[in-house]
Design an enzyme around this catalytic site. Structure first.
Site, mmCIF file in Angstrom:
data_model
loop_
_atom_site.group_PDB
_atom_site.id
_atom_site.type_symbol
_atom_site.label_atom_id
_atom_site.label_comp_id
_atom_site.label_asym_id
_atom_site.label_seq_id
_atom_site.Cartn_x
_atom_site.Cartn_y
_atom_site.Cartn_z
ATOM 1 N N LYS A 115 0.841 -1.207 0.000
ATOM 2 C CA LYS A 115 0.000 0.000 0.000
ATOM 3 C C LYS A 115 0.871 1.248 0.000
ATOM 4 O O LYS A 115 0.605 2.214 -0.720
ATOM 5 C CB LYS A 115 -0.940 -0.016 1.220
ATOM 6 C CG LYS A 115 -2.056 -1.035 1.082
ATOM 7 C CD LYS A 115 -2.819 -1.303 2.380
ATOM 8 C CE LYS A 115 -3.794 -2.476 2.161
ATOM 9 N NZ LYS A 115 -4.524 -2.875 3.366
ATOM 10 N N GLN A 123 -4.660 -1.652 9.532
ATOM 11 C CA GLN A 123 -4.550 -2.974 8.906
ATOM 12 C C GLN A 123 -5.140 -4.048 9.822
ATOM 13 O O GLN A 123 -4.813 -4.114 11.008
ATOM 14 C CB GLN A 123 -3.068 -3.273 8.592
ATOM 15 C CG GLN A 123 -2.847 -4.549 7.826
ATOM 16 C CD GLN A 123 -3.429 -4.527 6.407
ATOM 17 O OE1 GLN A 123 -3.530 -3.479 5.779
ATOM 18 N NE2 GLN A 123 -3.835 -5.670 5.908
ATOM 19 N N ASP A 179 -11.252 2.568 3.967
ATOM 20 C CA ASP A 179 -11.659 1.169 3.819
ATOM 21 C C ASP A 179 -13.176 1.049 3.655
ATOM 22 O O ASP A 179 -13.666 -0.005 3.261
ATOM 23 C CB ASP A 179 -11.284 0.371 5.083
ATOM 24 C CG ASP A 179 -9.907 -0.252 5.020
ATOM 25 O OD1 ASP A 179 -9.536 -0.745 3.943
ATOM 26 O OD2 ASP A 179 -9.215 -0.253 6.057
HETATM 27 N N1 GUN Z 1 -6.802 -6.892 6.003
HETATM 28 C C1 GUN Z 1 -7.124 -7.648 4.908
HETATM 29 N N2 GUN Z 1 -7.756 -6.900 3.989
HETATM 30 C C2 GUN Z 1 -7.841 -5.647 4.507
HETATM 31 C C3 GUN Z 1 -8.384 -4.433 4.011
HETATM 32 O O1 GUN Z 1 -8.948 -4.346 2.912
HETATM 33 N N3 GUN Z 1 -8.272 -3.351 4.842
HETATM 34 C C4 GUN Z 1 -7.701 -3.434 6.070
HETATM 35 N N4 GUN Z 1 -7.661 -2.334 6.817
HETATM 36 N N5 GUN Z 1 -7.186 -4.560 6.559
HETATM 37 C C5 GUN Z 1 -7.254 -5.650 5.767
#
Ligand code: GUN
Length: 284
Positions: free
Chosen positions: A53, A97, A120
């Site tokens: 990311k 995350q 998100d």
């Molecule tokens: N963990 C796995 N997929 C995601 C996601 O799309 N966003 C976040 N914040 N954590 C994750």
């Protein structure tokens, strides 16, 4: 034999366009979108996702801040960091995350994020907005799936979309998005009877189960579009999806590979949401 949907190429094209939009925002309006990424603990998969990311942000001109907290961070400490990020005018998007360590309540963390910074789209306000269609942010994986279908000129309206997942991140929001696009939607899960039979009625079949080779060719009718959201690491260290790709691709019209299908699109949609957050906070 299926046409393979190249998520890597499609996501690269979208990121190129975003990069130009971001450069224009900077020169014309002095706006530089920014994203704060919070990671708690040392889960290796989460570390890889966070690094990806951050790299994607750097490549297209989004300012990124990383907050790596130790595994024993208390819930109060994490909430207080989120309060600070909510206040900071130089932070447009906040991503915590998941998964978080077991002693931290994930939903109280999500609900603490200001919905206007919730890139998100996990906050209940944003979940509700998705239900009504009045949304600012779309959750990244479902948005990435719909974008893959659009970019491949696959019609959604009137199609029967079977989704194997009832998760808050994939299954439920994807069902809403597909409904907004006039699909007929069936959500399946671990307690569904006659799963194979239902799958065979799908025009578009989406699997987010988390088990390699879960979708076999006998579960798929000829001409189906198959979208594989699974990320399963085999004993050999290789990443595989949920779909028995080699056999299922003989039957389907379109199929996404793993890796290189839905995964790159998820990050791309996150970048898109960070830009949206910056625009919302600038008054647009
Ligand atoms: N963990 C796995 N997929 C995601 C996601 O799309 N966003 C976040 N914040 N954590 C994750």
């Amino acid at each position: 034999m299926a046409c393979i949907i190249d998520g890597k190429r499609i996501s690269a094209e979208i990121r190129e366009k975003l990069k130009i939009d971001i450069a224009n925002l900077k020169t014309e309006r002095g706006i530089v979108p920014s994203l704060a990424v919070v990671i708690v603990g040392d889960d290796p998969a989460s570390r890889v996702y966070v690094n990806n990311k951050k790299r994607a942000c750097d490549e297209i001109g989004i300012m990124s801040y990383e907050f790596a907290l130790p595994c024993d961070t208390s819930q109060a400490e994490l909430l207080s960091l989120i309060d600070e990020l909510n206040r900071r005018a130089d932070v447009n998007g906040i991503l915590v995350q998941m998964p978080l360590p077991a002693h931290i309540n994930e939903s109280s963390v999500i609900e603490r994020i200001n919905p206007i910074k919730d890139v998100d789209a996990f906050h209940e306000i944003n979940v509700g907005k998705l239900m009504t269609g009045n949304f600012n942010f779309l959750p990244c994986t479902p948005a990435g799936i719909v974008r893959l279908l659009d970019e491949s000129n696959i019609d959604i309206a009137g199609k029967h979309c079977v989704i194997i997942s009832r998760s808050n991140i994939v299954g439920k929001p994807l069902a809403m998005l597909m409904l907004h696009r006039d699909a007929t939607v069936t959500i399946c899960h671990s307690k569904t009877s006659n799963l194979a039979e239902i799958c065979r009625t799908a025009d578009i079949l989406v699997s987010a189960v988390g088990r390699a080779n879960f979708i076999t060719s006998d579960m798929v009718a000829p001409g189906t579009v198959v979208i594989d959201v699974g990320i399963n690491r085999g004993g050999d260290g290789k990443i595989r999806g949920d779909v028995d790709f080699e056999n299922v691709k003989q039957v389907t019209s379109y199929i996404t590979p793993v890796p290189g299908g839905v995964g790159p699109m998820t990050i791309c949609m996150l970048m898109h949401n960070a830009v949206t957050a910056a625009l919302l906070q600038s008054g647009d």
